[in-house]
Structure formats: structure tokens, C-alpha cells
Design an enzyme around this catalytic site. Structure first.
Site, PDB file in Angstrom:
ATOM      1  N   ASP A  69       0.814  -1.211   0.000  1.00  0.00           N
ATOM      2  CA  ASP A  69       0.000   0.000   0.000  1.00  0.00           C
ATOM      3  C   ASP A  69       0.850   1.264   0.000  1.00  0.00           C
ATOM      4  OD1 ASP A  69      -2.347  -1.359  -0.127  1.00  0.00           O
ATOM      5  OD2 ASP A  69      -2.963  -1.004   1.941  1.00  0.00           O
ATOM      6  N   GLY A  70       1.990   1.247   0.693  1.00  0.00           N
ATOM      7  CA  GLY A  70       2.838   2.430   0.724  1.00  0.00           C
ATOM      8  C   GLY A  70       3.336   2.815  -0.659  1.00  0.00           C
ATOM      9  N   ASP A 168      -2.035  11.136  22.339  1.00  0.00           N
ATOM     10  CA  ASP A 168      -0.741  10.658  21.836  1.00  0.00           C
ATOM     11  C   ASP A 168      -0.549  10.995  20.360  1.00  0.00           C
ATOM     12  OD1 ASP A 168      -0.108   9.642  24.276  1.00  0.00           O
ATOM     13  OD2 ASP A 168      -0.177   7.533  23.701  1.00  0.00           O
ATOM     14  N   TYR A 181      -4.358   3.951   9.970  1.00  0.00           N
ATOM     15  CA  TYR A 181      -4.048   4.514  11.291  1.00  0.00           C
ATOM     16  C   TYR A 181      -5.333   4.879  12.038  1.00  0.00           C
ATOM     17  CZ  TYR A 181      -0.808   6.944  14.501  1.00  0.00           C
ATOM     18  OH  TYR A 181      -0.048   7.350  15.571  1.00  0.00           O
ATOM     19  N   ALA A 203      -5.395   7.480  21.978  1.00  0.00           N
ATOM     20  CA  ALA A 203      -5.135   7.548  23.420  1.00  0.00           C
ATOM     21  C   ALA A 203      -5.407   8.944  23.974  1.00  0.00           C
ATOM     22  CB  ALA A 203      -3.700   7.111  23.730  1.00  0.00           C
TER      23      ALA A 203
END
Length: 309
Positions: A69-70, A168, A181, A203
Site C-alpha cells: 500500500d505504501g 498521543d 491509522y 489515546a
């Protein structure tokens, strides 16, 4: 009649020799030419023309992404000014964008030459970062450096301030990127058919603690507040800035910015559903392998066999 030229976008470290050889032989039979970035010329046969990285997409009629995918995201970003169809060949681990496995490549190329495929249109984020405009087809993320505190930023939509984050990481994703992500941070899966942008804190410690889904017509502004930790800014996983402690990121949305070749949309969707279900299973890799269809497991076995000596 002008000769058709295909651009090869290569994974930066994986061995692409076998796949490139298949493409070169096929292109010679079809009387098509091939191009590659200058920095990759040592990885391809001499018949493949090296071009400056920023000229490959413009000079080619279509692109072939060889990797995961990158690599596919990099190909889409390279062609964002003048979108070209991109065929993805899978050499990665768990690709959601790429469709074709190496054994399927000859038949896939024949179908592309016969124009027997559909085009899947992808939107991207257009971001003003570090006094520059960049694009992201998956996501833009503000990520704290370990041990340096928290990302502290305010959220404004179309100029109206709505609240703040203390977390975070802060992830802004497209529908395509919602499986990446954003999903790992607890955000929702968004239909690729929708025009939406998702802002998800990872988070969260204070402030907005849930994902926010916004329209593609709205402009998002994230501004670091005094006392924020040093923040790394990532675009599709690529670091743009290492340690920002002040400033703002403005994010817009561009439709139809990328064109992905699809040969069998239904089978592609079924594969992705399987991959998503495996992500949520708390099993060891060997256990996950046993759940795969025989065809996919055999392909993985062939890929992992050591090369003959």
C-alpha cells in the site's frame, strides 16, 4: 500512433526483479515502452528509460505500482497533478489498495491493454504544512515523540473553533485511509463511496475523545497550543517534520485525485473484508494462516520459499 509508455513505481527495498521481468517481456510484445525513476535505474533492465522522479507520472499513460500500500500511495501522490490509472502488484504484507498478485500479472496486463477494467476514483487530503502544500491519500497524523508529553491542539472547522485535543496522536483520514491509522486508533470505517474526512485522537487524555466525521466540503484547521509536546507530522506514513512545537495544519479535501485500476471489484472487496476480519482476531500468525483460503495460502507459501541456489 504514439507509443504507449508505462511507469514503474518500485518498493524501495523489496526484490522486484521477477515482477519487472514479467512486465518487460509483456511490454516488448505489446510494443510499449517503460520508464522508472532515475534513482531506481540500477534495479531494472537497461531497456527501461530512467526519468526524473517528478516527471515519471506526467510522461506516462499509466503507472504500475510494485509493492504494498505504501508504494501504491506514493504512485497516487506522484500523479496527483495529472491523475493516471495505477495498477497495483502486491509484494507487501497486508495491502488494502493493491489487487494483483504476481502470478496473476500476465493476465492482468492483457486486460489492461484491452481496456477491460474499471477505474476506482480516490480522494485525497490537501494539507498546508510547513508553508508547503502536500497531499495524502490515506491520512495526515500529528504524533508525539515518546516521552515528550502529549499532542495538544485545537480544532476549527470552516473557521469555527470547536474544542481541543490532548492525546498521543491526532489522525486526519480519508475514507480510504479509514482502514489504516484511523482504524488502529479506534476510529470508524468509512465507506469509500462517501465524501468524508475523519479526525480521530489516539489515546486521548482530555478534550475531544471521540472520532469526528466531517464533510469533504469543510476545511479543517489543527493548531498546536502552548505547552504541546514536540510533534512529528506524517503524511501517509512519511515524516514531513520531526519536531514541531508550534504552528497549524490546514486540511482540505480533493475529489477524484487518484485513479486505481480494478479488474475484479467484487473479489477485491471480499479479500479486504477477510483482511479486516483477521486484523481483529487475537491469533498468532500461524493460526491466522490456517484461516486463509487455500489459494491465498498457497500464494503466501510460494512467496516465502527461499530462492533456488
Amino acid at each position: 500512433m504514439e507509443r504507449i509508455r508505462l511507469g514503474l513505481m518500485l518498493h524501495p527495498t523489496r526484490d522486484v526483479t521477477e515482477v519487472v521481468a514479467i512486465i518487460e517481456r509483456w511490454a516488448a510484445r505489446q510494443k510499449m515502452s517503460l520508464a522508472v525513476r532515475i534513482e531506481d535505474r540500477h534495479r531494472v533492465p537497461a531497456s527501461v528509460e530512467p526519468l526524473p522522479a517528478d516527471q515519471v507520472a506526467d510522461a506516462c499513460d499509466a503507472l504500475i505500482s510494485i509493492g504494498g500500500d505504501g508504494t501504491m500511495l506514493g504512485a497516487l501522490r506522484a500523479a496527483v497533478r495529472n491523475p493516471k490509472p495505477v495498477l497495483g502488484v502486491h509484494l507487501g504484507r497486508l495491502g488494502f489498495l493493491v489487487e494483483v498478485e504476481p502470478p496473476e500479472l500476465p493476465a492482468a496486463l492483457d486486460r489492461v491493454a484491452a481496456k477491460d477494467f474499471t477505474v476506482e476514483r480516490h480522494s485525497c487530503l490537501v494539507c498546508e504544512v510547513c508553508d508547503d502544500d502536500v497531499v495524502a491519500f490515506n491520512d495526515l497524523a500529528l504524533v508525539r515523540h515518546p516521552g515528550s508529553g502529549f499532542v495538544s491542539a485545537t480544532l476549527a472547522v470552516d473557521g469555527q473553533r470547536y474544542g481541543y485535543y490532548r492525546c498521543d496522536a491526532l489522525v486526519v483520514s480519508t475514507p480510504t485511509g479509514s482502514t489504516a491509522y484511523n482504524y488502529a486508533a479506534g476510529g470508524p470505517l468509512v465507506s469509500p463511496a462517501s465524501d468524508a474526512v475523519v479526525v480521530t485522537p489516539s489515546a486521548p487524555m482530555a478534550g475531544i475523545s471521540r472520532a469526528v466525521v466531517l464533510s469533504g466540503d469543510e476545511t479543517i484547521r489543527l493548531e498546536l497550543t502552548p505547552g504541546s509536546a514536540a510533534v512529528a507530522i506524517e503524511m501517509d506514513g512519511v515524516i514531513l517534520q520531526e519536531a514541531a512545537t508550534e504552528g497549524a495544519v490546514q486540511v482540505g479535501y480533493r475529489r477524484d485525485a487518484g485513479l486505481v485500476v480494478r479488474l475484479d471489484p467484487r473479489r477485491y472487496q471480499e479479500r479486504n473484508q477477510l483482511k479486516l476480519s483477521l486484523i481483529d482476531l487475537p491469533l498468532l500468525p500461524a493460526q491466522l494462516r490456517e484461516l486463509l483460503p487455500d489459494e491465498l495460502r498457497e500464494q503466501l507459501d510460494r512467496r516465502e520459499l527461499p530462492p533456488p541456489r
